[in-house]
Write an enzyme that holds these catalytic residues in place. Sequence first.
Site, PDB file in Angstrom:
ATOM      1  N   ARG A 143       0.793  -1.184   0.000  1.00  0.00           N
ATOM      2  CA  ARG A 143       0.000   0.000   0.000  1.00  0.00           C
ATOM      3  C   ARG A 143       0.849   1.267   0.000  1.00  0.00           C
ATOM      4  O   ARG A 143       0.380   2.345  -0.322  1.00  0.00           O
ATOM      5  CB  ARG A 143      -0.888   0.001   1.260  1.00  0.00           C
ATOM      6  CG  ARG A 143      -2.036  -0.996   1.152  1.00  0.00           C
ATOM      7  CD  ARG A 143      -2.646  -1.226   2.507  1.00  0.00           C
ATOM      8  NE  ARG A 143      -1.701  -2.044   3.234  1.00  0.00           N
ATOM      9  CZ  ARG A 143      -2.024  -3.034   4.047  1.00  0.00           C
ATOM     10  NH1 ARG A 143      -3.271  -3.292   4.304  1.00  0.00           N
ATOM     11  NH2 ARG A 143      -1.130  -3.750   4.639  1.00  0.00           N
ATOM     12  N   GLY A 144       2.131   1.103   0.379  1.00  0.00           N
ATOM     13  CA  GLY A 144       2.996   2.275   0.573  1.00  0.00           C
ATOM     14  C   GLY A 144       3.160   3.170  -0.644  1.00  0.00           C
ATOM     15  O   GLY A 144       3.382   4.365  -0.522  1.00  0.00           O
TER      16      GLY A 144
ATOM     17  N   GLU B   6       7.397   2.260  -6.597  1.00  0.00           N
ATOM     18  CA  GLU B   6       7.574   1.845  -5.200  1.00  0.00           C
ATOM     19  C   GLU B   6       7.784   3.052  -4.294  1.00  0.00           C
ATOM     20  O   GLU B   6       8.340   4.074  -4.709  1.00  0.00           O
ATOM     21  CB  GLU B   6       8.807   0.937  -5.089  1.00  0.00           C
ATOM     22  CG  GLU B   6       8.491  -0.530  -4.911  1.00  0.00           C
ATOM     23  CD  GLU B   6       7.945  -0.885  -3.519  1.00  0.00           C
ATOM     24  OE1 GLU B   6       7.149  -0.126  -2.933  1.00  0.00           O
ATOM     25  OE2 GLU B   6       8.343  -1.949  -3.018  1.00  0.00           O
TER      26      GLU B   6
ATOM     27  N   ASP C 279      14.513  -0.959   0.239  1.00  0.00           N
ATOM     28  CA  ASP C 279      15.316  -1.107   1.447  1.00  0.00           C
ATOM     29  C   ASP C 279      16.316  -2.248   1.175  1.00  0.00           C
ATOM     30  O   ASP C 279      17.318  -2.032   0.498  1.00  0.00           O
ATOM     31  CB  ASP C 279      14.330  -1.389   2.592  1.00  0.00           C
ATOM     32  CG  ASP C 279      14.969  -1.460   3.962  1.00  0.00           C
ATOM     33  OD1 ASP C 279      16.089  -0.975   4.123  1.00  0.00           O
ATOM     34  OD2 ASP C 279      14.335  -2.009   4.884  1.00  0.00           O
ATOM     35  N   SER C 280      16.052  -3.455   1.616  1.00  0.00           N
ATOM     36  CA  SER C 280      16.942  -4.577   1.280  1.00  0.00           C
ATOM     37  C   SER C 280      16.902  -4.867  -0.223  1.00  0.00           C
ATOM     38  O   SER C 280      17.852  -5.370  -0.795  1.00  0.00           O
ATOM     39  CB  SER C 280      16.534  -5.832   2.052  1.00  0.00           C
ATOM     40  OG  SER C 280      15.329  -6.348   1.542  1.00  0.00           O
ATOM     41  N   GLY C 281      15.766  -4.556  -0.846  1.00  0.00           N
ATOM     42  CA  GLY C 281      15.598  -4.822  -2.275  1.00  0.00           C
ATOM     43  C   GLY C 281      14.929  -6.161  -2.565  1.00  0.00           C
ATOM     44  O   GLY C 281      14.607  -6.459  -3.705  1.00  0.00           O
TER      45      GLY C 281
ATOM     46  N   LYS D 193      16.932   3.419   0.273  1.00  0.00           N
ATOM     47  CA  LYS D 193      17.782   3.258   1.461  1.00  0.00           C
ATOM     48  C   LYS D 193      18.989   2.446   1.018  1.00  0.00           C
ATOM     49  O   LYS D 193      19.119   1.253   1.329  1.00  0.00           O
ATOM     50  CB  LYS D 193      16.994   2.480   2.521  1.00  0.00           C
ATOM     51  CG  LYS D 193      16.777   3.220   3.820  1.00  0.00           C
ATOM     52  CD  LYS D 193      16.174   2.286   4.849  1.00  0.00           C
ATOM     53  CE  LYS D 193      14.975   2.908   5.512  1.00  0.00           C
ATOM     54  NZ  LYS D 193      14.367   1.996   6.504  1.00  0.00           N
TER      55      LYS D 193
HETATM   56  P1  IMP Z   1      12.672  -4.408   1.080  1.00  0.00           P
HETATM   57  O1  IMP Z   1      12.147  -5.705   0.577  1.00  0.00           O
HETATM   58  O2  IMP Z   1      13.587  -4.590   2.265  1.00  0.00           O
HETATM   59  O3  IMP Z   1      13.324  -3.559   0.018  1.00  0.00           O
HETATM   60  O4  IMP Z   1      11.457  -3.652   1.713  1.00  0.00           O
HETATM   61  C1  IMP Z   1      10.647  -2.845   1.023  1.00  0.00           C
HETATM   62  C2  IMP Z   1       9.371  -2.552   1.782  1.00  0.00           C
HETATM   63  O5  IMP Z   1       9.614  -2.459   3.196  1.00  0.00           O
HETATM   64  C3  IMP Z   1       8.836  -1.214   1.387  1.00  0.00           C
HETATM   65  O6  IMP Z   1       7.973  -1.325   0.290  1.00  0.00           O
HETATM   66  C4  IMP Z   1       8.142  -0.753   2.647  1.00  0.00           C
HETATM   67  O7  IMP Z   1       6.821  -1.233   2.670  1.00  0.00           O
HETATM   68  C5  IMP Z   1       8.904  -1.392   3.771  1.00  0.00           C
HETATM   69  N1  IMP Z   1       9.860  -0.455   4.393  1.00  0.00           N
HETATM   70  C6  IMP Z   1      11.211  -0.473   4.295  1.00  0.00           C
HETATM   71  N2  IMP Z   1      11.780   0.522   4.987  1.00  0.00           N
HETATM   72  C7  IMP Z   1      10.748   1.224   5.530  1.00  0.00           C
HETATM   73  C8  IMP Z   1      10.692   2.399   6.353  1.00  0.00           C
HETATM   74  O8  IMP Z   1      11.705   3.031   6.741  1.00  0.00           O
HETATM   75  N3  IMP Z   1       9.440   2.808   6.699  1.00  0.00           N
HETATM   76  C9  IMP Z   1       8.308   2.166   6.310  1.00  0.00           C
HETATM   77  N4  IMP Z   1       8.315   1.075   5.536  1.00  0.00           N
HETATM   78  C10 IMP Z   1       9.530   0.602   5.147  1.00  0.00           C
HETATM   79 MG    MG Z   2       5.901  -1.015   0.328  1.00  0.00          MG
END
Ligand code: IMP
Ligand code: MG
Length: 187
Positions: free
Chosen positions: A47-48, A104, A108-110, A136
């Site tokens: 939803r972000g 998106e 973050d981690s990707g 990030k």
């Molecule tokens: P990834 O798979 O680690 O890249 O995470 C991505 C998802 O984690 C994003 O679409 C967000 O929903 C959530 N996320 C990562 N960092 C944050 C943050 O600092 N605040 C809120 N949601 C986050």
């Molecule tokens: Mg998200």
Amino acid sequence: MSIQDYHEFLDQILIPEHVLQNRIRELGAAISRDYAGKDLMLICILRGGVMFLTDLMRAITVPHSIDFMAVSSYGVGARSSHGEVRITLDLRSSVEGRNLLLVEDIIDSGHTIAAVIDLLKTRRPASLRVCTLLDKAERREADVPIDYRGFVIPNKFVFGYGLDMDEHYRNLPFVGVARPDKILPPD
Ligand code: IMP
Ligand code: MG
């Protein structure tokens, strides 16, 4: 919980509203140039990404369609994805032969976006690019090509402008850093 309560969770405003909006206009202009004459489909990850999508759409001047996917990687309170990603809502449209742009809120981690890219590639789109508002970069674990990037941000938990703090405060018009003492520990 009311909108005023966000103050107790906010350490500082990281990206104020006018800075976000200016950057989104720039991204929209770049996307409009790159996709001139092409059939563009924006795919928003719920939803972000919703708030970013709706502002970005208004900054894009080429015709485009939109569709949505939902992916679950974080539970309430959890603060990192572990490479385990589930598709909880799939697209309504067929993407074969289309020019896809994934929209998106944050990478973050990707792992989330990497899993979505892998899935969509099996459906043979004409092209597939990634647009993220926030990057990030320090936290990256999966190798993700980012074609359009709003802002590189530090490794801090942020909320507002679509991003939630345990499902709240997505409506704030700015991106804020959460107070470290207010972030719940991971599951
Ligand atoms: P990834 O798979 O680690 O890249 O995470 C991505 C998802 O984690 C994003 O679409 C967000 O929903 C959530 N996320 C990562 N960092 C944050 C943050 O600092 N605040 C809120 N949601 C986050
Ligand atoms: Mg998200």
